[in-house]
Scaffold this active site. Structure first.
Site, short mmCIF file in Angstrom:
data_model
loop_
_atom_site.label_atom_id
_atom_site.label_comp_id
_atom_site.label_asym_id
_atom_site.label_seq_id
_atom_site.Cartn_x
_atom_site.Cartn_y
_atom_site.Cartn_z
N LYS A 203 0.83 -1.21 0.00
CA LYS A 203 0.00 0.00 0.00
C LYS A 203 0.87 1.25 0.00
O LYS A 203 0.60 2.21 -0.73
CB LYS A 203 -0.95 -0.02 1.21
CG LYS A 203 -2.04 -1.08 1.08
CD LYS A 203 -2.84 -1.31 2.36
CE LYS A 203 -3.78 -2.51 2.17
NZ LYS A 203 -4.58 -2.81 3.38
N ASP B 67 -10.99 2.68 3.66
CA ASP B 67 -11.30 1.25 3.52
C ASP B 67 -12.80 1.02 3.29
O ASP B 67 -13.22 -0.06 2.87
CB ASP B 67 -10.90 0.48 4.79
CG ASP B 67 -9.55 -0.21 4.66
OD1 ASP B 67 -9.23 -0.68 3.56
OD2 ASP B 67 -8.84 -0.28 5.68
N GLN C 77 -4.65 -1.40 9.45
CA GLN C 77 -4.55 -2.74 8.88
C GLN C 77 -5.16 -3.78 9.82
O GLN C 77 -4.87 -3.79 11.01
CB GLN C 77 -3.07 -3.07 8.59
CG GLN C 77 -2.84 -4.38 7.85
CD GLN C 77 -3.41 -4.41 6.44
OE1 GLN C 77 -3.57 -3.38 5.79
NE2 GLN C 77 -3.75 -5.59 5.97
N1 GUN Z 1 -6.71 -6.88 6.04
C1 GUN Z 1 -7.00 -7.66 4.97
N2 GUN Z 1 -7.59 -6.92 4.01
C2 GUN Z 1 -7.67 -5.67 4.47
C3 GUN Z 1 -8.16 -4.45 3.92
O1 GUN Z 1 -8.67 -4.38 2.80
N3 GUN Z 1 -8.05 -3.35 4.72
C4 GUN Z 1 -7.50 -3.40 5.96
N4 GUN Z 1 -7.44 -2.27 6.66
N5 GUN Z 1 -7.03 -4.50 6.49
C5 GUN Z 1 -7.11 -5.63 5.74
#
Ligand code: GUN
Length: 279
Positions: free
Chosen positions: A52, A119, A96
């Site tokens: 990311k 998100d 996350q």
């Molecule tokens: N953990 C697995 N997929 C995601 C996601 O799309 N966003 C976040 N914040 N954590 C994750």
């Protein structure tokens, strides 16, 4: 021969478009900053978070990294999120998941300001999605809509079957397909006669988290199959929830794993970050 829907190419295309858009925002003095919070050192999370941050750098978005120890308390995390909510320099906040067991994930998600919820997990974002109001869309389902649109696969009037009902994929996927005028069925682990239902699908979206579960018996001739799964087979190769070799000859289009849905999630996260300044 089935068309292989190339998520790597399509995500690249989207990232190029966003890069250009960010450049134009910068010329107008508009800066974009994403705060990325990771608690603990789960190796898979570290890989996701790094990807990311790399995507941010590529597109021209600043990323602020918060790497907190496993022993961080819920209160400390709430305080950090609140301070980022109030920071005019931060446009988007990403925590996350999963979080350590002693932290209530739901409370953290609800603490993020809906205006910075890139998100799309906050109940306000989810509600906006279902009533068709503008808001942040959950990244994986939004990426799947882009895969279909950019592959000239129309959704309107189609029988769309989603297998899996998670808050992150299945449920928001249903809302988005409905918004595109699809006819939507959500199947799940308690569904009876799953095969009968999946065989009706013009567009089958599989997010069940079971390795190579969907075989050719589950799909209609000429269907479009989207595989959200991510596993390793006996030889250690990445594979999905769909038995690709078995299903591909029967369908009109299919996403591979890797290189299908996966790359789209980050592209759509970047789109949500840019969305914070479009508003
Ligand atoms: N953990 C697995 N997929 C995601 C996601 O799309 N966003 C976040 N914040 N954590 C994750």
């Amino acid at each position: 021969m089935a068309v292989r829907i190339d998520g790597k190419r399509i995500s690249k295309e989207i990232k190029e478009e966003l890069k250009e858009e960010v450049k134009q925002f910068k010329e107008k003095g508009k800066h974009i900053c994403l705060a990325v919070i990771q608690v603990g050192e789960d190796p898979a999370s570290t890989v996701y978070v790094n990807n990311k941050k790399k995507a941010c750098a590529y597109i021209g978005i600043e990323s602020q990294s918060y790497e907190l120890s496993e022993s961080t308390t819920e209160e400390e995390l709430v305080d950090l999120v609140k301070s980022l909510n109030n920071s005019s320099n931060v446009n988007g906040i990403l925590v996350q998941l999963p979080l350590p067991k002693h932290i209530n994930e739901d409370r953290i998600i609800r603490t993020i300001s809906p205006e910075k919820d890139v998100d799309g997990f906050h109940p306000t974002s989810v509600g906006r999605l279902w009533i068709g109001e503008k808001g942040f869309l959950s990244c994986t389902p939004a990426g799947i809509i882009q895969l279909l649109k950019r592959s000239d696969i129309s959704i309107e009037g189609k029988e769309c079957v989603i297998v899996g009902r998670s808050n992150i994929v299945g449920k928001p996927m249903a809302a988005l397909l409905l918004r595109e005028n699809g006819t939507v069925t959500v199947a799940h682990s308690r569904t009876k006669n799953l095969k009968e239902i999946t065989k009706r699908a013009d567009i089958l979206i599989v997010a069940i988290g079971k390795r190579q579960f969907i075989t050719s018996e589950y799909v209609k001739d000429g269907a479009v199959v989207i595989d959200v799964g991510m596993h390793r087979d006996e030889e250690g190769h990445l594979c999905g929830d769909v038995d690709f070799a078995d299903v591909e000859p029967k369908v009109s289009a299919i996403t591979p794993v890797p290189g299908g849905v996966g790359p789209m999630t980050i592209a759509m996260l970047m789109n949500n970050c840019v969305e914070t300044v479009r508003r």
